[in-house]
Design an enzyme around this catalytic site. Structure first.
Site, PDB file in Angstrom:
ATOM      1  CG  HIS A  92     -40.876 -10.454  31.305  1.00 47.64           C
ATOM      2  ND1 HIS A  92     -39.764  -9.984  31.960  1.00 47.64           N
ATOM      3  CD2 HIS A  92     -41.691 -10.974  32.256  1.00 47.64           C
ATOM      4  CE1 HIS A  92     -39.907 -10.216  33.263  1.00 47.64           C
ATOM      5  NE2 HIS A  92     -41.061 -10.819  33.468  1.00 47.64           N
TER       6      HIS A  92
ATOM      7  CD  GLU B 108     -36.920 -10.893  34.016  1.00 44.01           C
ATOM      8  OE1 GLU B 108     -37.058 -11.998  33.463  1.00 44.01           O
ATOM      9  OE2 GLU B 108     -37.272 -10.666  35.186  1.00 44.01           O
TER      10      GLU B 108
ATOM     11  CE  LYS C  34     -39.155 -13.715  36.031  1.00 40.23           C
ATOM     12  NZ  LYS C  34     -38.733 -12.473  36.645  1.00 40.23           N
TER      13      LYS C  34
ATOM     14  CD  GLU D 215     -44.883  -9.051  34.718  1.00 37.08           C
ATOM     15  OE1 GLU D 215     -45.122  -9.935  35.526  1.00 37.08           O
ATOM     16  OE2 GLU D 215     -43.947  -9.090  33.914  1.00 37.08           O
TER      17      GLU D 215
ATOM     18  N   GLY E 152     -39.409  -9.297  40.972  1.00 42.26           N
ATOM     19  CA  GLY E 152     -38.318 -10.018  41.612  1.00 42.26           C
ATOM     20  C   GLY E 152     -37.660  -9.251  42.754  1.00 42.26           C
TER      21      GLY E 152
ATOM     22  CG  ASN F 169     -41.983 -15.532  33.210  1.00 43.55           C
ATOM     23  OD1 ASN F 169     -41.372 -16.401  32.582  1.00 43.55           O
ATOM     24  ND2 ASN F 169     -41.609 -14.262  33.216  1.00 43.55           N
TER      25      ASN F 169
ATOM     26  CB  SER G 239     -42.957  -8.977  44.505  1.00 43.94           C
ATOM     27  OG  SER G 239     -41.612  -8.801  44.069  1.00 43.94           O
TER      28      SER G 239
HETATM   29  C1  PEP Z   1     -42.264 -11.670  36.293  1.00 48.11           C
HETATM   30  O1  PEP Z   1     -41.095 -11.771  36.008  1.00 48.11           O
HETATM   31  O2  PEP Z   1     -43.125 -11.690  35.412  1.00 48.11           O
HETATM   32  C2  PEP Z   1     -42.625 -11.535  37.704  1.00 48.11           C
HETATM   33  C3  PEP Z   1     -43.793 -11.047  37.997  1.00 48.11           C
HETATM   34  O3  PEP Z   1     -41.669 -11.925  38.627  1.00 48.11           O
HETATM   35  P1  PEP Z   1     -41.825 -11.970  40.215  1.00 48.11           P
HETATM   36  O4  PEP Z   1     -43.194 -12.554  40.501  1.00 48.11           O
HETATM   37  O5  PEP Z   1     -40.730 -12.866  40.671  1.00 48.11           O
HETATM   38  O6  PEP Z   1     -41.709 -10.577  40.706  1.00 48.11           O
END
Ligand code: PEP
Length: 250
Positions: free
Chosen positions: A95, A97, A11, A167, A173, A9, A213
């Site tokens: 997601h 966000e 973003k 998630e 992040g 992803n 992460s």
């Molecule tokens: C995400 O935004 O879907 C995600 C998993 O981000 P990160 O791997 O940077 O934590």
């Protein structure tokens, strides 16, 4: 047997050329993946990435969102039909966000899921709890409610096309990954919930990805858990060597 999937992803990162360079580097530098690899690119990159992926057996294209209405006066929005017309296979929905910054709630996500499926694409449906919920030990119930509210109206045939991404918001992040045991606990709970609703066969064949992460160092351990079928990768999907290492951990 369920599919292993590693989905990136991006973003709101990567200019057009940077995006194409990233995809080319990932394609050039590796053996054939053991499962599906999905590039979640920004809208304006999709058509060109689709061209790069033409003829590739195990690589697919995802959009990061789409509008819930089929078409019309929604200035600046992108429809599911538009995504199909440029070659998207998957759409990331729900997601955290989008839930947080764009106020996407369960009912809207149910509408988006329906439209994506109706147009022949597959949703990668994100769920996950904030830190306070984890700390109050109600994370399983919280995630179960997210899934019930946005997905459980689907019939078995449609549900079978859905990919779920767990998630935990506190891990996205932040550099703070869920432990493999924490991921397994939730993935097993999700699969049990799916078995209750859709039966064991559907639950067994649903891909449940971990996100938060996940990186080149911890992917192998996370993916070794019995109910973790791959990952949804943010930051580490922007670096070709890291993303390739995660793909190889599938
Ligand atoms: C995400 O935004 O879907 C995600 C998993 O981000 P990160 O791997 O940077 O934590």
């Amino acid at each position: 047997m369920r599919q292993k999937i590693v989905a990136g992803n991006w973003k709101m990162n990567k200019t057009f050329q940077e995006g194409l360079d990233l995809v080319s580097a990932v394609l050039e530098n590796g053996e054939e993946p053991r499962g599906l690899v999905v590039f979640g690119a920004p809208y304006v990159h999709l058509q060109a990435v689709a061209q790069l992926l033409k003829g590739q057996k195990n690589y697919r294209l995802a959009a990061q969102n789409c509008h819930q209405e089929e078409k019309g006066a929604y200035t600046g929005e992108i429809s599911a039909d538009m995504l199909v017309s440029v070659g998207a296979d998957f759409v990331i929905l729900g997601h955290s966000e989008r839930r947080q910054y764009f106020e996407e709630g369960s009912a809207m996500l149910a509408q988006k899921t329906d439209l994506v499926l109706q147009k022949g694409m597959r949703p990668i449906f994100c769920c996950g709890e904030p830190l306070g919920i984890r700390e109050s030990n109600t994370h399983v119930q919280y995630v179960a409610a997210q899934l019930k509210e946005s997905l459980f109206h689907l019939n078995e045939f449609d549900f079978a096309k859905v990919v779920i991404a767990y998630e935990p918001i506190w891990a996205i992040g932040t550099g703070r990954t869920a432990s493999s045991d924490q991921a397994q606990e939730m993935h097993a709970a999700i699969r049990a919930l799916l078995a209750e609703k859709y039966g064991a066969a559907v639950a067994d064949s649903t891909s449940i990805l971990y996100g938060g992460s996940c990186n080149a160092q911890n992917a192998q351990e996370l993916f070794s858990m019995p109910d973790v079928d791959g990952g949804l990768i943010g930051g580490a999907s922007l670096k070709p060597d890291d993303f390739r290492a995660i793909i190889n951990a599938m």
